[in-house]
Motif scaffolding. Structure first.
Motif, mmCIF file in Angstrom:
data_model
loop_
_atom_site.group_PDB
_atom_site.id
_atom_site.type_symbol
_atom_site.label_atom_id
_atom_site.label_comp_id
_atom_site.label_asym_id
_atom_site.label_seq_id
_atom_site.Cartn_x
_atom_site.Cartn_y
_atom_site.Cartn_z
ATOM 1 N N SER A 52 -19.689 23.282 -4.677
ATOM 2 C CA SER A 52 -19.717 24.657 -4.160
ATOM 3 C C SER A 52 -18.320 25.215 -3.872
ATOM 4 N N PHE A 53 -17.277 24.558 -4.361
ATOM 5 C CA PHE A 53 -15.918 25.028 -4.119
ATOM 6 C C PHE A 53 -15.266 25.497 -5.408
ATOM 7 N N VAL A 54 -14.275 26.411 -5.261
ATOM 8 C CA VAL A 54 -13.567 26.951 -6.417
ATOM 9 C C VAL A 54 -12.062 26.944 -6.150
ATOM 10 N N VAL A 55 -11.310 27.045 -7.213
ATOM 11 C CA VAL A 55 -9.853 27.098 -7.121
ATOM 12 C C VAL A 55 -9.434 28.294 -6.252
ATOM 13 N N GLY A 56 -8.470 28.080 -5.378
ATOM 14 C CA GLY A 56 -7.951 29.142 -4.533
ATOM 15 C C GLY A 56 -8.478 29.122 -3.111
ATOM 16 N N GLN A 57 -9.574 28.417 -2.869
ATOM 17 C CA GLN A 57 -10.123 28.369 -1.519
ATOM 18 C C GLN A 57 -9.289 27.444 -0.636
ATOM 19 N N GLU A 58 -9.163 27.825 0.641
ATOM 20 C CA GLU A 58 -8.495 26.966 1.606
ATOM 21 C C GLU A 58 -9.532 26.039 2.220
ATOM 22 N N VAL A 59 -9.257 24.734 2.169
ATOM 23 C CA VAL A 59 -10.231 23.742 2.607
ATOM 24 C C VAL A 59 -9.593 22.714 3.539
ATOM 25 N N LYS A 60 -10.472 22.024 4.239
ATOM 26 C CA LYS A 60 -10.072 20.877 5.052
ATOM 27 C C LYS A 60 -10.848 19.679 4.523
ATOM 28 N N ILE A 61 -10.127 18.619 4.177
ATOM 29 C CA ILE A 61 -10.733 17.426 3.607
ATOM 30 C C ILE A 61 -10.529 16.255 4.568
ATOM 31 N N ALA A 62 -11.624 15.575 4.900
ATOM 32 C CA ALA A 62 -11.539 14.315 5.633
ATOM 33 C C ALA A 62 -11.352 13.227 4.585
ATOM 34 N N LEU A 63 -10.369 12.345 4.803
ATOM 35 C CA LEU A 63 -10.046 11.375 3.767
ATOM 36 C C LEU A 63 -9.701 10.015 4.342
ATOM 37 N N ASN A 64 -9.746 9.045 3.462
ATOM 38 C CA ASN A 64 -9.322 7.680 3.756
ATOM 39 C C ASN A 64 -8.222 7.295 2.779
ATOM 40 N N LEU A 65 -7.237 6.556 3.261
ATOM 41 C CA LEU A 65 -6.216 5.972 2.391
ATOM 42 C C LEU A 65 -6.692 4.590 1.987
ATOM 43 N N ARG A 66 -6.655 4.301 0.707
ATOM 44 C CA ARG A 66 -7.080 3.009 0.194
ATOM 45 C C ARG A 66 -5.907 2.370 -0.542
ATOM 46 N N GLY A 67 -5.810 1.062 -0.464
ATOM 47 C CA GLY A 67 -4.769 0.326 -1.175
ATOM 48 C C GLY A 67 -5.333 -0.974 -1.711
ATOM 49 N N ARG A 68 -4.765 -1.440 -2.821
ATOM 50 C CA ARG A 68 -5.222 -2.713 -3.375
ATOM 51 C C ARG A 68 -4.060 -3.419 -4.066
ATOM 52 N N GLU A 69 -4.238 -4.719 -4.196
ATOM 53 C CA GLU A 69 -3.239 -5.557 -4.851
ATOM 54 C C GLU A 69 -3.796 -6.019 -6.192
ATOM 55 N N TRP A 70 -2.930 -6.062 -7.197
ATOM 56 C CA TRP A 70 -3.296 -6.575 -8.507
ATOM 57 C C TRP A 70 -2.211 -7.539 -8.959
ATOM 58 N N ILE A 71 -2.614 -8.706 -9.391
ATOM 59 C CA ILE A 71 -1.669 -9.698 -9.903
ATOM 60 C C ILE A 71 -1.716 -9.630 -11.426
ATOM 61 N N ASN A 72 -0.563 -9.290 -12.041
ATOM 62 C CA ASN A 72 -0.529 -9.174 -13.502
ATOM 63 C C ASN A 72 -0.507 -10.572 -14.141
ATOM 64 N N PRO A 73 -0.651 -10.642 -15.470
ATOM 65 C CA PRO A 73 -0.698 -11.959 -16.132
ATOM 66 C C PRO A 73 0.541 -12.828 -15.902
ATOM 67 N N GLU A 74 1.665 -12.205 -15.584
ATOM 68 C CA GLU A 74 2.882 -12.980 -15.316
ATOM 69 C C GLU A 74 2.935 -13.462 -13.863
ATOM 70 N N GLY A 75 1.919 -13.103 -13.072
ATOM 71 C CA GLY A 75 1.869 -13.550 -11.681
ATOM 72 C C GLY A 75 2.582 -12.630 -10.701
ATOM 73 N N VAL A 76 2.982 -11.446 -11.154
ATOM 74 C CA VAL A 76 3.684 -10.499 -10.293
ATOM 75 C C VAL A 76 2.669 -9.565 -9.632
ATOM 76 N N ALA A 77 2.801 -9.401 -8.322
ATOM 77 C CA ALA A 77 1.878 -8.533 -7.587
ATOM 78 C C ALA A 77 2.299 -7.074 -7.737
ATOM 79 N N LYS A 78 1.323 -6.243 -7.983
ATOM 80 C CA LYS A 78 1.520 -4.784 -8.025
ATOM 81 C C LYS A 78 0.566 -4.187 -7.001
ATOM 82 N N TYR A 79 0.967 -3.052 -6.431
ATOM 83 C CA TYR A 79 0.160 -2.407 -5.397
ATOM 84 C C TYR A 79 -0.153 -0.970 -5.799
ATOM 85 N N PHE A 80 -1.387 -0.554 -5.540
ATOM 86 C CA PHE A 80 -1.852 0.776 -5.894
ATOM 87 C C PHE A 80 -2.491 1.422 -4.671
#
Length: 119
Positions: A52-80
């Motif tokens: 029910s929303f369109v471009v240009g409207q002023e809104v308030k969003i309740a949000l959560n910050l999420r983070g995760r770790e990924w270990i690549n095949p070389e064993g190096v940790a990356k974070y997103f």
């Protein structure tokens, strides 16, 4: 956490993978000294909140910050990181507000001179 700003971009729902995962992204512009364009994703059943929303409207969003770790095949940790919305509402919407009134005495519409009437 909350984010207040104007909708700059409102993307369509993306179906990811074969297991029915859904995601919908919205870009909110915060008008600070240096405007910030922040991508917020809504996932699964929360995608429908954006219908029910369109471009240009002023809104308030309740949000959560999420983070995760990924270990690549070389064993190096990356974070997103991800910013996930779970509620959205218009700012300064025209919703009815409760306006308490002062108490008033009941008013009679019968003229006191008519007190001798049979009813």
């Amino acid at each position: 956490m909350e984010l207040i700003g104007k909708i700059k971009i409102l993307n369509d729902i993306q179906n990811i993978g074969s297991n029915g995962f859904r995601k919908r992204e919205v870009v909110i512009t915060k008008e600070d000294q240096y405007p910030q364009h922040i991508l917020v994703e809504f996932i699964q059943d929360k995608c429908d909140l954006l219908d029910s929303f369109v471009v240009g409207q002023e809104v308030k969003i309740a949000l959560n910050l999420r983070g995760r770790e990924w270990i690549n095949p070389e064993g190096v940790a990356k974070y997103f990181n991800a910013i996930q919305g779970w509620r959205i509402e218009l700012v300064n919407s025209q919703e009815p507000t409760f306006n308490p009134q002062t108490q008033q005495k009941p008013v009679s519409f019968i003229d006191e001179a008519d007190n001798d009437l049979p009813f």
